[in-house]
Design a protein around this motif. Structure first.
Motif, PDB file in Angstrom:
ATOM      1  N   ALA A 271     -16.035  16.985 -23.768  1.00 11.43           N
ATOM      2  CA  ALA A 271     -15.389  18.117 -23.091  1.00 11.43           C
ATOM      3  C   ALA A 271     -14.177  17.625 -22.298  1.00 11.43           C
ATOM      4  N   ASP A 272     -14.312  16.472 -21.667  1.00 10.27           N
ATOM      5  CA  ASP A 272     -13.208  15.976 -20.837  1.00 10.27           C
ATOM      6  C   ASP A 272     -12.048  15.464 -21.691  1.00 10.27           C
ATOM      7  N   TYR A 273     -12.364  15.014 -22.905  1.00  5.43           N
ATOM      8  CA  TYR A 273     -11.298  14.637 -23.832  1.00  5.43           C
ATOM      9  C   TYR A 273     -10.445  15.878 -24.149  1.00  5.43           C
ATOM     10  N   VAL A 274     -11.111  16.984 -24.421  1.00 11.21           N
ATOM     11  CA  VAL A 274     -10.361  18.210 -24.750  1.00 11.21           C
ATOM     12  C   VAL A 274      -9.576  18.682 -23.524  1.00 11.21           C
ATOM     13  N   LYS A 275     -10.185  18.516 -22.363  1.00  8.75           N
ATOM     14  CA  LYS A 275      -9.475  18.874 -21.121  1.00  8.75           C
ATOM     15  C   LYS A 275      -8.157  18.084 -21.023  1.00  8.75           C
ATOM     16  N   ALA A 276      -8.240  16.781 -21.310  1.00  9.66           N
ATOM     17  CA  ALA A 276      -7.051  15.928 -21.235  1.00  9.66           C
ATOM     18  C   ALA A 276      -6.030  16.341 -22.297  1.00  9.66           C
ATOM     19  N   LEU A 277      -6.532  16.596 -23.494  1.00 10.56           N
ATOM     20  CA  LEU A 277      -5.653  16.982 -24.610  1.00 10.56           C
ATOM     21  C   LEU A 277      -4.874  18.248 -24.276  1.00 10.56           C
ATOM     22  N   LYS A 278      -5.546  19.158 -23.593  1.00 13.67           N
ATOM     23  CA  LYS A 278      -4.922  20.456 -23.290  1.00 13.67           C
ATOM     24  C   LYS A 278      -4.188  20.457 -21.951  1.00 13.67           C
ATOM     25  N   ARG A 279      -4.200  19.305 -21.268  1.00 14.12           N
ATOM     26  CA  ARG A 279      -3.594  19.253 -19.916  1.00 14.12           C
ATOM     27  C   ARG A 279      -4.144  20.399 -19.077  1.00 14.12           C
ATOM     28  N   SER A 280      -5.464  20.605 -19.190  1.00 14.34           N
ATOM     29  CA  SER A 280      -6.057  21.756 -18.498  1.00 14.34           C
ATOM     30  C   SER A 280      -6.586  21.347 -17.129  1.00 14.34           C
ATOM     31  N   ALA A 281      -6.510  22.287 -16.197  1.00 15.10           N
ATOM     32  CA  ALA A 281      -7.062  22.023 -14.862  1.00 15.10           C
ATOM     33  C   ALA A 281      -8.528  22.434 -14.813  1.00 15.10           C
ATOM     34  N   LYS A 282      -8.969  23.050 -15.890  1.00 19.12           N
ATOM     35  CA  LYS A 282     -10.322  23.618 -15.868  1.00 19.12           C
ATOM     36  C   LYS A 282     -11.364  22.604 -16.330  1.00 19.12           C
ATOM     37  N   THR A 283     -12.514  22.604 -15.666  1.00 21.94           N
ATOM     38  CA  THR A 283     -13.608  21.720 -16.073  1.00 21.94           C
ATOM     39  C   THR A 283     -14.627  22.527 -16.861  1.00 21.94           C
ATOM     40  N   MET A 284     -15.055  21.992 -17.991  1.00 25.02           N
ATOM     41  CA  MET A 284     -16.047  22.681 -18.823  1.00 25.02           C
ATOM     42  C   MET A 284     -17.451  22.255 -18.388  1.00 25.02           C
ATOM     43  N   TYR A 285     -18.306  23.233 -18.147  1.00 17.33           N
ATOM     44  CA  TYR A 285     -19.689  22.934 -17.763  1.00 17.33           C
ATOM     45  C   TYR A 285     -20.612  23.023 -18.970  1.00 17.33           C
TER      46      TYR A 285
END
Ligand code: AHR
Length: 493
Positions: A271-285
Motif C-alpha cells: 500500500a505504501d509503495y502505491v502511496k509513493a507512486l501516486k505522491r499521495s498524502a493519504k494513508t491506506m488502512y
C-alpha cells in the motif's frame, strides 16, 4: 525460562479502532438458518431469531458484522431478500451448492444486528452483479426516502435508512473459485466505478477494496498493487483474508501469529509503495475482514440442500491458543489494521455453535476473541521484551507473545500474553514503573493438559478460562509464573 517485559506508557503505537473486534456472517451452511434464525425454536423471538445466540453474540461486543458474504456474495441478487417472505424466490447458491430460501435478507439482518448491539458491514456483488446493482443496494439501504428504492425500503418496514457506512466492494475477486473472478485491472476499474457511485449516493460511506484472499496466493502482492493503483484515491481500506491450519506440527501452528504479522507488513509495504507512486498524502488502512483457524473441513455431502452442515470446525484448546496469538498480532498492528472480522460468527468456522432445536454452546475460540474484544480497547503500547525465541516454519517465534493496552479513561493497563512453550513454566516479569504503583485487579488463564479438549453439547464448559490468584499489593514490578501453553489476560489499575 524467563521473560522480561518493560512497559513504558509514553511508547504508544495507536488508539485501537473498535472495529478490530468485528465478525462475519455469510449465507453459508447453518450460519443463518438454524444458526441465528430458527423460527420454530423454543428460544426464538417474534422474528424467529434465536435469543440464546443473540445473548452469546452480545457478550462478544462485536461492532460490525460483515454480510451477506463471502463467496455467496458473488452470485447474490440482493432484491431476492426484500419484500414479503412468502414471495421471495428459492435460488441455487452456486458458490456453496446449496438452496437459498431468502427468508433472511438485508432488512431482517439489519434488525438482528440491532438486537446484538452491532452494525452491518455491507458487501456488494462484484461477480455476477453490476455497478448499477451495487448502486441500487446503496440507495435502498442508505438514502432517506422519496426515490423508488428508498421508498421500497420504507414500504418494507424500515422507515429510517440502515446507514451502513462500511462497504466491501466484492469478495476475494482474485480467487479462481470466485463466481465471475476478475483479473486485477478489471476488478480495479469496476471497484473504482462502484466506489464513485457509493460516495455520490452517501458521501459518509467508506469502501474496502478486495486485496488478496490470502498471503499464500501466487498473485500476492501484485494483485493488491494493481487494485490500489486503480482505486487509491477513492478507497479507504484494502482487505486481507487469512486462515491458519495445523499441518500436524503444533509449534508451527502456535506460531501462526508470526506469519500473520509478516503478511500484514507485506500488505502495508505494498500500500505504501502505491502511496509513493501516486505522491499521495493519504494513508491506506487495512481491513483483515476474514481471519481464523480453519482446517478440519469435515462435512457431509450437501448438494442443493437448504442449510446443510458446511465448514463446521470443532475447535480445540490448541486452536483457541492460536486464535489468541492472532488477536495479539491484530492489536500490535493497530496503527494500520483498523477493521478485522473473525470469520465467522455462528456454526460456520465459528465461536458459537448451535444444535437445531437444541442448545447453543461457546466453542473454545470464543474466549480469546471475547478477551481481546472486551479488554483490547484503548491505546496499544509497544513494550520492550527480552525472552527466548524458537525457530518455526514462519520464522523465529517468541516463547511469550504479548500485547499491552492502556485504557486512559478507565485508568487500567491490560497485559495479554500467550505462552507458546510446551513444557515451560515461564517466570514473567513486568516492569511498569512509568505508571507508578499499580494493583493487579484480575488474571484469567486459558490452559489445560489436553490440547485437543473441545466444548461439546454434553460438556459445554470443558474448556473455559479460569481466574488465577492475584497479587493484591501495589507495586511497579510484578513477577508472574505463566503455565505452559496458556493464554493469559491480566488487568492492572
Ligand atoms: O469464510 C468462508 C469462506 O472463506 C468465504 O466465503 C470466502 O470469502 C473465503 O474463502
Amino acid at each position: 525460562d524467563e521473560v522480561r517485559v518493560c512497559v513504558e506508557k509514553a511508547f504508544t503505537l495507536a488508539q485501537v479502532d473498535e472495529r478490530l473486534f468485528s465478525s462475519f456472517i455469510e449465507h453459508l451452511g447453518r450460519a443463518i438458518y438454524t444458526g441465528i434464525y430458527e423460527p420454530g425454536h423454543p428460544l426464538a423471538d417474534e422474528q424467529g431469531f434465536r435469543t440464546d445466540v443473540i445473548d452469546f453474540v452480545k457478550d462478544l461486543r462485536v461492532p460490525l458484522i460483515r454480510y451477506p458474504g463471502g463467496n455467496f456474495l458473488s452470485g447474490y441478487r440482493w432484491m431476492d431478500g426484500i419484500g414479503p417472505k412468502e414471495k421471495r424466490p428459492v435460488r441455487l447458491d452456486v458458490a456453496w451448492k446449496t438452496l437459498e430460501p431468502n427468508e433472511i435478507g438485508i432488512g431482517e439482518f439489519y434488525d438482528w444486528t440491532r438486537k446484538v448491539g452491532s452494525k452491518v458491514m455491507g458487501s456488494v456483488n462484484m461477480g455476477t452483479g453490476t455497478v448499477q446493482d451495487a448502486a441500487d443496494f446503496f440507495e435502498y439501504c442508505n438514502y432517506p426516502g422519496g426515490t423508488y428504492l428508498s421508498d421500497l425500503r420504507r414500504q418494507n418496514g424500515h422507515d429510517a435508512p440502515f446507514d451502513i457506512r462500511t462497504w466491501c466492494i466484492g469478495n476475494e475477486m482474485d480467487g479462481h473459485w470466485q463466481i465471475c473472478h476478475l483479473d486485477a485491472a478489471d476488478y480495479g476499474k469496476k471497484a473504482l466505478e462502484t466506489i464513485k457511485m457509493l460516495k455520490w449516493i452517501d458521501p459518509q460511506s467508506e469502501a474496502v477494496v478486495c486485496g488478496s484472499s490470502s498471503g499464500l496466493m501466487k498473485s500476492f502482492p501484485e494483485w493488491d498493487r494493481i487494485v490500489l493503483e486503480h482505486t487509491y484515491e477513492k478507497a479507504d481500506f484494502i482487505s486481507l483474508h487469512r486462515y491458519y491450519e495445523n499441518f500436524d506440527n503444533d509449534d508451527d501452528f502456535l506460531a501462526s501469529f508470526v506469519e500473520l504479522g509478516t503478511y500484514i507488513k507485506a500488505a502495508i509495504a505494498t500500500a505504501d509503495y502505491v502511496k509513493a507512486l501516486k505522491r499521495s498524502a493519504k494513508t491506506m488502512y487495512l481491513s483483515l475482514d476474514e481471519w481464523n483457524v480453519w482446517y478440519q473441513r469435515r462435512q457431509e455431502p450437501h448438494d442443493w440442500q437448504k442449510a446443510p452442515s458446511i465448514l463446521e470446525d470443532h475447535y480445540s484448546l490448541l486452536d483457541a491458543l492460536v486464535v489468541g496469538g492472532l488477536g495479539l498480532t491484530l492489536l500490535n498492528n493497530a496503527n494500520r489494521v483498523k477493521i478485522a472480522c473473525l470469520a465467522q460468527l455462528v456454526n460456520v468456522i465459528a465461536p458459537i455453535f448451535t444444535k437445531e432445536g437444541g442448545s447453543a454452546i461457546r466453542q473454545t475460540i470464543y474466549y480469546p476473541f471475547r478477551d481481546i474484544s472486551l479488554h483490547g480497547r484503548g491505546v496499544v503500547l509497544t513494550p520492550v521484551v527480552h525472552g527466548p525465541k524458537k525457530e518455526t516454519k514462519y520464522g523465529d517465534c517468541p516463547l511469550v507473545e504479548t500485547a499491552v493496552i492502556h485504557d486512559e479513561e478507565g485508568k487500567t493497563v491490560t497485559v495479554f500474553c500467550l505462552n507458546t512453550g510446551k513444557n515451560d513454566l515461564v517466570e514473567f516479569t513486568l516492569d511498569m514503573r512509568s505508571f507508578g504503583k499499580l494493583r493487579m485487579s484480575f488474571w484469567t488463564c486459558l490452559t489445560g493438559k489436553d490440547l485437543s479438549a473441545e466444548n461439546t453439547f454434553e460438556k459445554p464448559n470443558a474448556v473455559n478460562p479460569r481466574n488465577m490468584p492475584v497479587e493484591k499489593t501495589a507495586a511497579s514490578t510484578f513477577s508472574i509464573t505463566l503455565p505452559p501453553l496458556s493464554w493469559n489476560v491480566m488487568k492492572f489499575a
